[in-house]
Design a protein around this motif. Structure first.
Motif, PDB file in Angstrom:
ATOM      1  N   ASP A  69       0.974  -1.364   0.041  1.00 18.15           N
ATOM      2  CA  ASP A  69       0.468  -0.095  -0.262  1.00 18.15           C
ATOM      3  C   ASP A  69       0.856   1.637   0.359  1.00 18.15           C
ATOM      4  O   ASP A  69       0.794   2.175  -0.993  1.00 18.15           O
ATOM      5  N   GLU A  70       2.126   1.430   1.200  1.00 16.22           N
ATOM      6  CA  GLU A  70       2.475   2.518   1.210  1.00 16.22           C
ATOM      7  C   GLU A  70       3.157   2.704  -0.257  1.00 16.22           C
ATOM      8  O   GLU A  70       4.116   3.994  -1.018  1.00 16.22           O
ATOM      9  N   CYS A  71       4.028   1.512  -1.427  1.00 21.83           N
ATOM     10  CA  CYS A  71       4.660   1.592  -2.580  1.00 21.83           C
ATOM     11  C   CYS A  71       3.689   2.307  -3.582  1.00 21.83           C
ATOM     12  O   CYS A  71       4.308   2.763  -4.505  1.00 21.83           O
ATOM     13  N   LEU A  72       2.043   1.834  -3.264  1.00 22.16           N
ATOM     14  CA  LEU A  72       1.554   2.198  -4.138  1.00 22.16           C
ATOM     15  C   LEU A  72       0.743   3.835  -3.966  1.00 22.16           C
ATOM     16  O   LEU A  72       0.353   4.356  -5.385  1.00 22.16           O
ATOM     17  N   ALA A  73       1.092   3.964  -3.189  1.00 22.90           N
ATOM     18  CA  ALA A  73       0.754   5.319  -3.104  1.00 22.90           C
ATOM     19  C   ALA A  73       1.488   6.453  -3.143  1.00 22.90           C
ATOM     20  O   ALA A  73       1.534   6.841  -3.557  1.00 22.90           O
ATOM     21  N   LEU A  74       3.218   6.088  -2.902  1.00 24.03           N
ATOM     22  CA  LEU A  74       4.646   6.515  -4.065  1.00 24.03           C
ATOM     23  C   LEU A  74       4.351   6.494  -5.306  1.00 24.03           C
ATOM     24  O   LEU A  74       4.528   7.251  -6.117  1.00 24.03           O
ATOM     25  N   LYS A  75       3.899   5.320  -5.578  1.00 24.98           N
ATOM     26  CA  LYS A  75       3.763   5.403  -7.229  1.00 24.98           C
ATOM     27  C   LYS A  75       2.873   6.427  -7.932  1.00 24.98           C
ATOM     28  O   LYS A  75       3.233   7.169  -8.597  1.00 24.98           O
ATOM     29  N   GLN A  76       1.813   7.024  -7.454  1.00 26.28           N
ATOM     30  CA  GLN A  76       0.972   7.409  -7.304  1.00 26.28           C
ATOM     31  C   GLN A  76       1.128   9.002  -7.472  1.00 26.28           C
ATOM     32  O   GLN A  76       0.795  10.013  -8.434  1.00 26.28           O
ATOM     33  N   GLN A  77       2.086   9.473  -6.294  1.00 24.58           N
ATOM     34  CA  GLN A  77       2.782  10.625  -6.270  1.00 24.58           C
ATOM     35  C   GLN A  77       3.734  10.663  -7.947  1.00 24.58           C
ATOM     36  O   GLN A  77       3.947  11.719  -7.809  1.00 24.58           O
ATOM     37  N   LEU A  78       4.889   9.663  -7.739  1.00 21.81           N
ATOM     38  CA  LEU A  78       5.267   9.673  -8.618  1.00 21.81           C
ATOM     39  C   LEU A  78       4.429   9.894 -10.599  1.00 21.81           C
ATOM     40  O   LEU A  78       5.319  11.004 -10.992  1.00 21.81           O
ATOM     41  N   ASP A  79       3.493   9.209 -10.046  1.00 23.74           N
ATOM     42  CA  ASP A  79       2.467   9.431 -11.303  1.00 23.74           C
ATOM     43  C   ASP A  79       2.146  10.839 -11.380  1.00 23.74           C
ATOM     44  O   ASP A  79       1.708  11.562 -12.933  1.00 23.74           O
ATOM     45  N   LYS A  80       1.669  11.337 -10.911  1.00 20.60           N
ATOM     46  CA  LYS A  80       1.436  13.230 -10.669  1.00 20.60           C
ATOM     47  C   LYS A  80       2.915  14.316 -10.234  1.00 20.60           C
ATOM     48  O   LYS A  80       2.483  15.476 -10.747  1.00 20.60           O
ATOM     49  N   GLY A  81       3.578  13.231 -10.911  1.00 16.80           N
ATOM     50  CA  GLY A  81       4.965  14.356 -11.467  1.00 16.80           C
ATOM     51  C   GLY A  81       6.316  14.128 -10.153  1.00 16.80           C
ATOM     52  O   GLY A  81       6.997  15.483 -10.040  1.00 16.80           O
ATOM     53  N   ALA A  82       6.263  13.974  -8.862  1.00 17.47           N
ATOM     54  CA  ALA A  82       6.802  14.046  -7.547  1.00 17.47           C
ATOM     55  C   ALA A  82       8.524  13.724  -8.191  1.00 17.47           C
ATOM     56  O   ALA A  82       8.263  13.019  -8.833  1.00 17.47           O
ATOM     57  N   ASN A  83       9.017  14.220  -7.832  1.00 14.37           N
ATOM     58  CA  ASN A  83      11.310  13.870  -7.893  1.00 14.37           C
ATOM     59  C   ASN A  83      11.242  12.378  -6.848  1.00 14.37           C
ATOM     60  O   ASN A  83      10.587  12.790  -6.062  1.00 14.37           O
ATOM     61  N   PHE A  84      11.412  11.776  -8.364  1.00 14.43           N
ATOM     62  CA  PHE A  84      11.961  10.051  -7.489  1.00 14.43           C
ATOM     63  C   PHE A  84      12.717   9.908  -6.362  1.00 14.43           C
ATOM     64  O   PHE A  84      12.868   9.489  -5.564  1.00 14.43           O
TER      65      PHE A  84
END
Length: 93
Positions: free
Chosen positions: A16-31
């Motif tokens: 779940d934590e992994c998926l939440a971070l992936k969503q942030q990345l999909d919205k343009g967050a810096n890896f």
């Protein structure tokens, strides 16, 4: 077939934590910023940078994702004995 690769990754305990971070990345967050903030791996100090490594150096699920996946795309969640990874392959040789 590539024998070496370089990648960034973020390691967390839950899918779940992994998926939440992936969503942030999909919205343009810096890896690299997310890696510094959330990753459990010591590589977080370098923004998740694992440097260059050879095929077979990493645990099999991680290795498979890196060497079979596309470059510059966020792969994951990838489950290993360490937890869940998001992986960004920088290049393969």
């Amino acid at each position: 077939m590539a024998r070496t690769a370089a990648a960034l990754h973020i390691l967390v305990k839950t899918k779940d934590e992994c998926l939440a971070l992936k969503q942030q990345l999909d919205k343009g967050a810096n890896f690299q910023q997310l890696a510094k903030r959330h990753s459990l791996c010591p590589s977080k100090k370098r923004g998740g940078d694992l440097g260059e490594f050879r095929k077979g150096d990493m645990v099999k699920p991680f290795d498979d994702a890196v060497f079979k996946g596309e470059e510059l795309v966020v792969l994951g969640p990838v489950k290993t004995k360490f937890g869940y990874h998001l992986i960004k392959v920088l290049y393969k040789n």
